[in-house]
Scaffold this motif. Structure first.
Motif, PDB file in Angstrom:
ATOM      1  N   GLU A  63      -4.572  -3.538   1.984  1.00 56.32           N
ATOM      2  CA  GLU A  63      -4.953  -4.931   2.241  1.00 56.32           C
ATOM      3  C   GLU A  63      -3.996  -5.904   1.563  1.00 56.32           C
ATOM      4  O   GLU A  63      -3.643  -6.937   2.146  1.00 56.32           O
ATOM      5  N   LEU A  64      -3.542  -5.583   0.368  1.00 60.03           N
ATOM      6  CA  LEU A  64      -2.587  -6.451  -0.330  1.00 60.03           C
ATOM      7  C   LEU A  64      -1.221  -6.434   0.352  1.00 60.03           C
ATOM      8  O   LEU A  64      -0.534  -7.459   0.401  1.00 60.03           O
ATOM      9  N   LYS A  65      -0.844  -5.288   0.894  1.00 61.01           N
ATOM     10  CA  LYS A  65       0.427  -5.194   1.612  1.00 61.01           C
ATOM     11  C   LYS A  65       0.363  -5.956   2.935  1.00 61.01           C
ATOM     12  O   LYS A  65       1.350  -6.545   3.366  1.00 61.01           O
ATOM     13  N   LYS A  66      -0.807  -5.975   3.586  1.00 53.94           N
ATOM     14  CA  LYS A  66      -0.958  -6.684   4.860  1.00 53.94           C
ATOM     15  C   LYS A  66      -0.608  -8.161   4.728  1.00 53.94           C
ATOM     16  O   LYS A  66      -0.065  -8.756   5.653  1.00 53.94           O
ATOM     17  N   VAL A  67      -0.955  -8.755   3.599  1.00 52.06           N
ATOM     18  CA  VAL A  67      -0.671 -10.176   3.399  1.00 52.06           C
ATOM     19  C   VAL A  67       0.606 -10.359   2.576  1.00 52.06           C
ATOM     20  O   VAL A  67       0.914 -11.462   2.138  1.00 52.06           O
ATOM     21  N   ASP A  68       1.329  -9.275   2.377  1.00 49.20           N
ATOM     22  CA  ASP A  68       2.664  -9.296   1.772  1.00 49.20           C
ATOM     23  C   ASP A  68       2.677  -9.699   0.295  1.00 49.20           C
ATOM     24  O   ASP A  68       3.688 -10.140  -0.216  1.00 49.20           O
ATOM     25  N   LEU A  69       1.542  -9.542  -0.395  1.00 50.14           N
ATOM     26  CA  LEU A  69       1.503  -9.873  -1.814  1.00 50.14           C
ATOM     27  C   LEU A  69       2.179  -8.808  -2.669  1.00 50.14           C
ATOM     28  O   LEU A  69       2.607  -9.098  -3.782  1.00 50.14           O
ATOM     29  N   ILE A  70       2.251  -7.589  -2.152  1.00 53.83           N
ATOM     30  CA  ILE A  70       2.931  -6.515  -2.868  1.00 53.83           C
ATOM     31  C   ILE A  70       3.911  -5.822  -1.934  1.00 53.83           C
ATOM     32  O   ILE A  70       3.784  -5.902  -0.713  1.00 53.83           O
ATOM     33  N   LYS A  71       4.877  -5.161  -2.560  1.00 56.60           N
ATOM     34  CA  LYS A  71       5.850  -4.365  -1.815  1.00 56.60           C
ATOM     35  C   LYS A  71       5.716  -2.926  -2.280  1.00 56.60           C
ATOM     36  O   LYS A  71       5.524  -2.661  -3.462  1.00 56.60           O
ATOM     37  N   GLY A  72       5.818  -2.014  -1.332  1.00 55.38           N
ATOM     38  CA  GLY A  72       5.818  -0.600  -1.646  1.00 55.38           C
ATOM     39  C   GLY A  72       7.164   0.007  -1.285  1.00 55.38           C
ATOM     40  O   GLY A  72       7.600  -0.116  -0.144  1.00 55.38           O
ATOM     41  N   THR A  73       7.813   0.623  -2.266  1.00 53.99           N
ATOM     42  CA  THR A  73       9.112   1.238  -2.045  1.00 53.99           C
ATOM     43  C   THR A  73       8.980   2.752  -2.158  1.00 53.99           C
ATOM     44  O   THR A  73       8.591   3.255  -3.214  1.00 53.99           O
ATOM     45  N   PRO A  74       9.252   3.485  -1.077  1.00 52.92           N
ATOM     46  CA  PRO A  74       9.134   4.944  -1.135  1.00 52.92           C
ATOM     47  C   PRO A  74      10.132   5.555  -2.116  1.00 52.92           C
ATOM     48  O   PRO A  74      11.305   5.181  -2.143  1.00 52.92           O
ATOM     49  N   LYS A  75       9.652   6.453  -2.943  1.00 57.10           N
ATOM     50  CA  LYS A  75      10.479   7.231  -3.874  1.00 57.10           C
ATOM     51  C   LYS A  75      10.045   8.685  -3.735  1.00 57.10           C
ATOM     52  O   LYS A  75       9.095   9.124  -4.377  1.00 57.10           O
ATOM     53  N   GLY A  76      10.713   9.386  -2.837  1.00 60.93           N
ATOM     54  CA  GLY A  76      10.294  10.757  -2.541  1.00 60.93           C
ATOM     55  C   GLY A  76       8.952  10.741  -1.839  1.00 60.93           C
ATOM     56  O   GLY A  76       8.763  10.037  -0.850  1.00 60.93           O
ATOM     57  N   LYS A  77       7.992  11.480  -2.374  1.00 63.93           N
ATOM     58  CA  LYS A  77       6.651  11.536  -1.778  1.00 63.93           C
ATOM     59  C   LYS A  77       5.753  10.407  -2.276  1.00 63.93           C
ATOM     60  O   LYS A  77       4.645  10.231  -1.783  1.00 63.93           O
ATOM     61  N   LYS A  78       6.211   9.664  -3.242  1.00 66.02           N
ATOM     62  CA  LYS A  78       5.406   8.601  -3.843  1.00 66.02           C
ATOM     63  C   LYS A  78       5.922   7.234  -3.424  1.00 66.02           C
ATOM     64  O   LYS A  78       7.036   7.092  -2.947  1.00 66.02           O
ATOM     65  N   THR A  79       5.081   6.231  -3.630  1.00 66.11           N
ATOM     66  CA  THR A  79       5.458   4.852  -3.357  1.00 66.11           C
ATOM     67  C   THR A  79       5.320   4.059  -4.640  1.00 66.11           C
ATOM     68  O   THR A  79       4.274   4.102  -5.295  1.00 66.11           O
ATOM     69  N   CYS A  80       6.371   3.337  -4.998  1.00 68.02           N
ATOM     70  CA  CYS A  80       6.356   2.467  -6.175  1.00 68.02           C
ATOM     71  C   CYS A  80       5.978   1.058  -5.717  1.00 68.02           C
ATOM     72  O   CYS A  80       6.519   0.560  -4.737  1.00 68.02           O
ATOM     73  N   TYR A  81       5.072   0.443  -6.455  1.00 71.53           N
ATOM     74  CA  TYR A  81       4.570  -0.878  -6.073  1.00 71.53           C
ATOM     75  C   TYR A  81       5.069  -1.957  -7.013  1.00 71.53           C
ATOM     76  O   TYR A  81       5.163  -1.761  -8.224  1.00 71.53           O
ATOM     77  N   ASN A  82       5.385  -3.113  -6.417  1.00 69.72           N
ATOM     78  CA  ASN A  82       5.803  -4.296  -7.153  1.00 69.72           C
ATOM     79  C   ASN A  82       5.194  -5.530  -6.500  1.00 69.72           C
ATOM     80  O   ASN A  82       4.876  -5.519  -5.307  1.00 69.72           O
ATOM     81  N   ILE A  83       5.054  -6.575  -7.298  1.00 67.62           N
ATOM     82  CA  ILE A  83       4.603  -7.863  -6.780  1.00 67.62           C
ATOM     83  C   ILE A  83       5.723  -8.450  -5.928  1.00 67.62           C
ATOM     84  O   ILE A  83       6.890  -8.382  -6.297  1.00 67.62           O
ATOM     85  N   ASN A  84       5.373  -9.015  -4.788  1.00 68.40           N
ATOM     86  CA  ASN A  84       6.341  -9.731  -3.960  1.00 68.40           C
ATOM     87  C   ASN A  84       6.418 -11.158  -4.518  1.00 68.40           C
ATOM     88  O   ASN A  84       5.606 -12.019  -4.185  1.00 68.40           O
ATOM     89  N   ILE A  85       7.383 -11.389  -5.389  1.00 67.79           N
ATOM     90  CA  ILE A  85       7.514 -12.668  -6.087  1.00 67.79           C
ATOM     91  C   ILE A  85       7.683 -13.833  -5.110  1.00 67.79           C
ATOM     92  O   ILE A  85       7.115 -14.907  -5.312  1.00 67.79           O
ATOM     93  N   ASP A  86       8.443 -13.623  -4.043  1.00 67.77           N
ATOM     94  CA  ASP A  86       8.646 -14.696  -3.061  1.00 67.77           C
ATOM     95  C   ASP A  86       7.326 -15.109  -2.427  1.00 67.77           C
ATOM     96  O   ASP A  86       7.037 -16.300  -2.273  1.00 67.77           O
ATOM     97  N   LYS A  87       6.507 -14.128  -2.056  1.00 66.27           N
ATOM     98  CA  LYS A  87       5.212 -14.428  -1.444  1.00 66.27           C
ATOM     99  C   LYS A  87       4.278 -15.071  -2.457  1.00 66.27           C
ATOM    100  O   LYS A  87       3.552 -16.019  -2.136  1.00 66.27           O
ATOM    101  N   LEU A  88       4.307 -14.584  -3.687  1.00 70.38           N
ATOM    102  CA  LEU A  88       3.458 -15.157  -4.726  1.00 70.38           C
ATOM    103  C   LEU A  88       3.808 -16.628  -4.953  1.00 70.38           C
ATOM    104  O   LEU A  88       2.923 -17.479  -5.069  1.00 70.38           O
ATOM    105  N   TYR A  89       5.098 -16.941  -4.964  1.00 70.97           N
ATOM    106  CA  TYR A  89       5.534 -18.328  -5.118  1.00 70.97           C
ATOM    107  C   TYR A  89       5.072 -19.168  -3.919  1.00 70.97           C
ATOM    108  O   TYR A  89       4.600 -20.297  -4.089  1.00 70.97           O
ATOM    109  N   GLU A  90       5.206 -18.606  -2.732  1.00 69.60           N
ATOM    110  CA  GLU A  90       4.766 -19.305  -1.509  1.00 69.60           C
ATOM    111  C   GLU A  90       3.270 -19.605  -1.565  1.00 69.60           C
ATOM    112  O   GLU A  90       2.830 -20.706  -1.231  1.00 69.60           O
TER     113      GLU A  90
END
Length: 107
Positions: A63-90
């Motif tokens: 749900e958070l990814k749907k509204v682009d508040l977070i980004k998920g970056t695949p690292k092998g079989k796992k996904t690393c999550y970070n805040i989407n700073i641009d979206k948060l600022y918007e």
């Protein structure tokens, strides 16, 4: 919300509403705060530190990814999550504008 109801509102109103809906669950607020304090974390980290099941956290991440508040970056079989700073600022700008415009209407 039905399609005809969406057309009755501006794009900005619809986008802000979607964001508020995504932020309307305390678990999602907790997850956002966790990701903010633990950049590049994975779902298992959150399961370990937040008192929620893996499936529940995964659903909230979707749900958070749907509204682009977070980004998920695949690292092998796992996904690393970070805040989407641009979206948060918007979102911050949109919320500020919303409250400023609403307050000015009552002056």
């Amino acid at each position: 919300m039905g399609f005809t109801k969406i057309l009755a509102h501006t794009l900005e109103q619809n986008e802000l509403s979607k964001t508020f809906k995504a932020l309307g669950h305390p678990a999602r607020i907790s997850i956002l705060q966790y990701i903010s304090n633990n950049p590049n974390c994975i779902c298992n980290d959150m399961v370990r530190d937040i008192d929620l099941a893996q499936a529940t956290i995964s659903q909230h991440l979707i749900e958070l990814k749907k509204v682009d508040l977070i980004k998920g970056t695949p690292k092998g079989k796992k996904t690393c999550y970070n805040i989407n700073i641009d979206k948060l600022y918007e979102v911050k700008q949109s919320v500020g504008s919303f409250f400023n415009e609403t307050q000015q209407g009552n002056s």
